[in-house]
Scaffold this motif. Structure first.
Motif, PDB file in Angstrom:
ATOM      1  N   TYR A  10       0.808  -1.214   0.000  1.00 56.24           N
ATOM      2  CA  TYR A  10       0.000   0.000   0.000  1.00 56.24           C
ATOM      3  C   TYR A  10       0.846   1.272   0.000  1.00 56.24           C
ATOM      4  O   TYR A  10       0.331   2.359   0.217  1.00 56.24           O
ATOM      5  CB  TYR A  10      -0.952  -0.015   1.198  1.00 56.24           C
ATOM      6  N   ASP A  11       2.137   1.130  -0.260  1.00 53.86           N
ATOM      7  CA  ASP A  11       2.997   2.303  -0.406  1.00 53.86           C
ATOM      8  C   ASP A  11       2.763   2.950  -1.766  1.00 53.86           C
ATOM      9  O   ASP A  11       2.375   2.281  -2.734  1.00 53.86           O
ATOM     10  CB  ASP A  11       4.472   1.907  -0.275  1.00 53.86           C
ATOM     11  N   ARG A  12       3.001   4.254  -1.827  1.00 53.30           N
ATOM     12  CA  ARG A  12       2.858   4.990  -3.091  1.00 53.30           C
ATOM     13  C   ARG A  12       4.230   5.538  -3.497  1.00 53.30           C
ATOM     14  O   ARG A  12       4.670   6.558  -2.959  1.00 53.30           O
ATOM     15  CB  ARG A  12       1.862   6.137  -2.950  1.00 53.30           C
ATOM     16  N   PRO A  13       4.920   4.866  -4.411  1.00 52.67           N
ATOM     17  CA  PRO A  13       6.233   5.355  -4.853  1.00 52.67           C
ATOM     18  C   PRO A  13       6.103   6.709  -5.548  1.00 52.67           C
ATOM     19  O   PRO A  13       5.012   7.086  -6.000  1.00 52.67           O
ATOM     20  CB  PRO A  13       6.692   4.273  -5.842  1.00 52.67           C
ATOM     21  N   PRO A  14       7.208   7.462  -5.663  1.00 58.25           N
ATOM     22  CA  PRO A  14       7.177   8.717  -6.421  1.00 58.25           C
ATOM     23  C   PRO A  14       6.711   8.484  -7.862  1.00 58.25           C
ATOM     24  O   PRO A  14       6.786   7.367  -8.382  1.00 58.25           O
ATOM     25  CB  PRO A  14       8.640   9.176  -6.378  1.00 58.25           C
ATOM     26  N   ALA A  15       6.232   9.553  -8.498  1.00 57.75           N
ATOM     27  CA  ALA A  15       5.634   9.444  -9.836  1.00 57.75           C
ATOM     28  C   ALA A  15       6.571   8.783 -10.839  1.00 57.75           C
ATOM     29  O   ALA A  15       6.173   7.870 -11.579  1.00 57.75           O
ATOM     30  CB  ALA A  15       5.214  10.833 -10.329  1.00 57.75           C
ATOM     31  N   GLY A  16       7.837   9.224 -10.873  1.00 54.77           N
ATOM     32  CA  GLY A  16       8.786   8.653 -11.826  1.00 54.77           C
ATOM     33  C   GLY A  16       9.026   7.182 -11.576  1.00 54.77           C
ATOM     34  O   GLY A  16       9.077   6.373 -12.514  1.00 54.77           O
ATOM     35  N   THR A  17       9.170   6.815 -10.306  1.00 54.54           N
ATOM     36  CA  THR A  17       9.377   5.409  -9.956  1.00 54.54           C
ATOM     37  C   THR A  17       8.164   4.571 -10.334  1.00 54.54           C
ATOM     38  O   THR A  17       8.292   3.459 -10.857  1.00 54.54           O
ATOM     39  CB  THR A  17       9.647   5.279  -8.443  1.00 54.54           C
ATOM     40  N   SER A  18       6.967   5.109 -10.080  1.00 60.42           N
ATOM     41  CA  SER A  18       5.740   4.379 -10.403  1.00 60.42           C
ATOM     42  C   SER A  18       5.612   4.133 -11.902  1.00 60.42           C
ATOM     43  O   SER A  18       5.209   3.051 -12.339  1.00 60.42           O
ATOM     44  CB  SER A  18       4.516   5.148  -9.903  1.00 60.42           C
ATOM     45  N   ILE A  19       5.968   5.138 -12.707  1.00 59.81           N
ATOM     46  CA  ILE A  19       5.855   4.994 -14.163  1.00 59.81           C
ATOM     47  C   ILE A  19       6.828   3.943 -14.684  1.00 59.81           C
ATOM     48  O   ILE A  19       6.476   3.089 -15.506  1.00 59.81           O
ATOM     49  CB  ILE A  19       6.101   6.360 -14.854  1.00 59.81           C
ATOM     50  N   LEU A  20       8.081   3.993 -14.193  1.00 59.56           N
ATOM     51  CA  LEU A  20       9.064   2.994 -14.624  1.00 59.56           C
ATOM     52  C   LEU A  20       8.663   1.587 -14.176  1.00 59.56           C
ATOM     53  O   LEU A  20       8.789   0.616 -14.925  1.00 59.56           O
ATOM     54  CB  LEU A  20      10.444   3.342 -14.077  1.00 59.56           C
ATOM     55  N   ALA A  21       8.167   1.474 -12.935  1.00 58.05           N
ATOM     56  CA  ALA A  21       7.736   0.165 -12.439  1.00 58.05           C
ATOM     57  C   ALA A  21       6.538  -0.354 -13.233  1.00 58.05           C
ATOM     58  O   ALA A  21       6.437  -1.554 -13.516  1.00 58.05           O
ATOM     59  CB  ALA A  21       7.378   0.265 -10.959  1.00 58.05           C
ATOM     60  N   ALA A  22       5.626   0.551 -13.605  1.00 55.63           N
ATOM     61  CA  ALA A  22       4.465   0.156 -14.420  1.00 55.63           C
ATOM     62  C   ALA A  22       4.918  -0.345 -15.788  1.00 55.63           C
ATOM     63  O   ALA A  22       4.401  -1.352 -16.299  1.00 55.63           O
ATOM     64  CB  ALA A  22       3.508   1.331 -14.572  1.00 55.63           C
ATOM     65  N   LEU A  23       5.891   0.346 -16.382  1.00 52.98           N
ATOM     66  CA  LEU A  23       6.417  -0.077 -17.678  1.00 52.98           C
ATOM     67  C   LEU A  23       7.053  -1.460 -17.564  1.00 52.98           C
ATOM     68  O   LEU A  23       6.886  -2.317 -18.444  1.00 52.98           O
ATOM     69  CB  LEU A  23       7.442   0.945 -18.185  1.00 52.98           C
ATOM     70  N   GLN A  24       7.773  -1.690 -16.463  1.00 54.27           N
ATOM     71  CA  GLN A  24       8.389  -2.994 -16.238  1.00 54.27           C
ATOM     72  C   GLN A  24       7.325  -4.086 -16.131  1.00 54.27           C
ATOM     73  O   GLN A  24       7.447  -5.164 -16.733  1.00 54.27           O
ATOM     74  CB  GLN A  24       9.232  -2.945 -14.963  1.00 54.27           C
ATOM     75  N   TRP A  25       6.255  -3.839 -15.380  1.00 51.25           N
ATOM     76  CA  TRP A  25       5.165  -4.802 -15.261  1.00 51.25           C
ATOM     77  C   TRP A  25       4.529  -5.090 -16.620  1.00 51.25           C
ATOM     78  O   TRP A  25       4.187  -6.235 -16.933  1.00 51.25           O
ATOM     79  CB  TRP A  25       4.098  -4.288 -14.297  1.00 51.25           C
ATOM     80  N   MET A  26       4.379  -4.050 -17.438  1.00 53.53           N
ATOM     81  CA  MET A  26       3.780  -4.230 -18.759  1.00 53.53           C
ATOM     82  C   MET A  26       4.640  -5.138 -19.629  1.00 53.53           C
ATOM     83  O   MET A  26       4.135  -6.035 -20.310  1.00 53.53           O
ATOM     84  CB  MET A  26       3.580  -2.874 -19.443  1.00 53.53           C
ATOM     85  N   ILE A  27       5.949  -4.921 -19.592  1.00 54.10           N
ATOM     86  CA  ILE A  27       6.846  -5.735 -20.410  1.00 54.10           C
ATOM     87  C   ILE A  27       6.844  -7.179 -19.918  1.00 54.10           C
ATOM     88  O   ILE A  27       6.835  -8.122 -20.715  1.00 54.10           O
ATOM     89  CB  ILE A  27       8.267  -5.142 -20.401  1.00 54.10           C
ATOM     90  N   VAL A  28       6.829  -7.364 -18.595  1.00 53.96           N
ATOM     91  CA  VAL A  28       6.763  -8.720 -18.047  1.00 53.96           C
ATOM     92  C   VAL A  28       5.466  -9.396 -18.485  1.00 53.96           C
ATOM     93  O   VAL A  28       5.458 -10.566 -18.883  1.00 53.96           O
ATOM     94  CB  VAL A  28       6.874  -8.690 -16.512  1.00 53.96           C
TER      95      VAL A  28
END
Length: 443
Positions: A6-24
């Motif tokens: 339930y943590d909310r990473p910073p915007a840049g971190t969230s976007i990069l992590a989302a991109l990583q999830w999409m590629i996976v």
């Protein structure tokens, strides 16, 4: 763990992590529609449509789960058991004079019926009770067999076998794969970028492939936006054999739902509640209903997500939810889907190699928590030997059996887990505390 559920990473971190999830998500599911399309004789544009359908409904099913289902960032993806049955029945149907598309029409009904089964189990609260059967010995056996069953495909892919129709090891591809694995390990050792090791590995490998000229051109798209459609294979068709096989397959996959949730709890350092198991079952039923309505291969929670979280040390739900919205958008834009589908498969395998090793680690950790007495060695050792041994039996040896039986006995992962459940809870069942007390008073 850098970021909890339930943590909310910073915007840049969230976007990069989302991109990583999409590629996976894309790399773990892109091969299924291609394989199904080839076996069912689909045209190139039809395979493209099936690819988009798959991406959209993976995103939708996963979003519903993380939002109101089990609430874990766990990918819903095409089940290996489902597309294995899909392929077997297509081959058997062709020999019986049925057109492969007719099998697809029947499967739409079968997957919807399996979805109803999951819904009933979830609403009756039975899935939460099933999790008591999945002791550390059972879940450990599952994770060890899962890692072993994947290792052949992983190494074959990393060596370039099957890439661009090659039947031999490609030294150049193998060397680049080793370089990608080394890059992922190197980035994991850094504090700042360790959460994005898989993403950087995939991007770096893709760039290298482009430089060497090993990438395929991206297919042009005829339309800017294509909306998901119902009944990809045509009007639903009732076939008792296919429907019964689908119902039995859905029941067997209940074990996958429970074990995946158990492993995800360990990866996120939480303990799943009985309500989470039941909600997960309800929305796995929803995802199967969506699969039946859309005509894509049935989806289940993938344990791979736990390995990704363990590798990246990021369990936050927010980037995952953003990624699943992105997956639905991919399913709407043909050009984006075609571009991501062009990711070279050896790159995906190499970048995910370290994540796959985490699966084996989960299993070994479970085994460490169990006292290694004669009973444990018999149950665990027998289950592993049967599961691994079946993996070496040629698939053709089971073809004379009914479709479900041939896939059950030919699937070392599934058979090993079922044997472990039987040995753990029936044949070598431990006495519960109350029974021991009664025995003590009697003495």
């Amino acid at each position: 763990m850098k970021y909890g559920l339930y943590d909310r990473p910073p915007a840049g971190t969230s976007i990069l992590a989302a991109l990583q999830w999409m590629i996976v998500a894309v790399s773990s599911s892109v091969a299924v529609p291609l394989m199904i399309g080839d076996i069912y004789g689909l045209q190139v544009d039809e395979i493209g449509n099936l690819m988009q359908q798959t991406m959209f409904f993976i995103g939708l099913a996963s979003f519903l789960q993380v939002w109101i289902g089990h609430r874990y960032p766990m990918l819903e993806g095409p089940a290996g058991l489902w597309w294995g049955i899909f392929i077997i029945l297509a081959q058997l149907g062709s020999s019986a004079g049925l057109h492969p598309r007719e099998i697809g029409q029947s499967f739409q009904v079968g997957m919807a019926m399996a979805g109803v089964l999951f819904l009933l189990f979830g609403m009756m609260g039975w899935i939460g009770k099933l999790q008591r059967w999945f002791t550390p010995l059972v879940s450990g056996t599952y994770m060890i067999l899962l890692a072993i069953s994947l290792c052949s495909n992983i190494l074959t892919g990393m060596l370039g076998i099957g890439f661009q129709h090659s039947k031999e090891v490609q030294p150049g591809v193998a060397l680049v794969s080793i370089g990608i694995v080394a890059l992922v390990i190197l980035i994991m050792r850094t504090k700042r970028f360790s959460s994005f090791a898989v993403l950087f590995g995939m991007v770096g490998g893709w760039v290298l492939y482009a430089i060497f000229g090993w990438t395929e051109p991206v297919r042009p798209a005829e339309h800017l936006i294509t909306w998901p459609s119902l009944f990809f294979w045509g009007a639903p068709r009732w076939d008792w054999g296919v429907v019964l096989t689908s119902m039995l397959t859905g029941f067997v996959l209940l074990t996958n739902l429970v074990t995946s949730t158990v492993v995800m709890g360990k990866a996120t350092e939480t303990v799943p509640t009985e309500k989470q198991y039941n909600r997960g079952g309800i929305f796995t039923g929803v995802s199967h209903l969506l699969s039946g309505l859309s005509g894509v291969v049935g989806m289940i929670p993938l344990s791979l997500a736990a390995a990704v979280i363990q590798t990246t040390r990021m369990a936050s739900r927010l980037p995952f939810m953003l990624a699943m919205i992105g997956m639905m958008l991919i399913g709407l834009f043909p050009l984006v889907a075609h571009f991501l589908a062009a990711l070279p498969t050896p790159v995906a395998y190499a970048a995910m190699f370290i994540s796959y090793t985490q699966l084996l680690g989960f299993g070994l950790k479970d085994y460490v928590t169990v006292k290694m007495d004669e009973r444990t060695i018999t149950v665990g050792g027998g289950s592993l030997l049967i599961g691994i041994g079946v993996m070496f039996v040629p698939a053709a040896a089971w073809q004379h059996l009914p479709p479900l039986a041939s896939f059950l006995f030919g699937n070392g992962l599934l058979l090993g887990v079922l044997v472990c459940l039987l040995l753990e809870h029936v044949i070598f069942r431990k006495q519960d505390d109350e029974t021991k007390k009664k025995d003590g008073h009697a003495a």
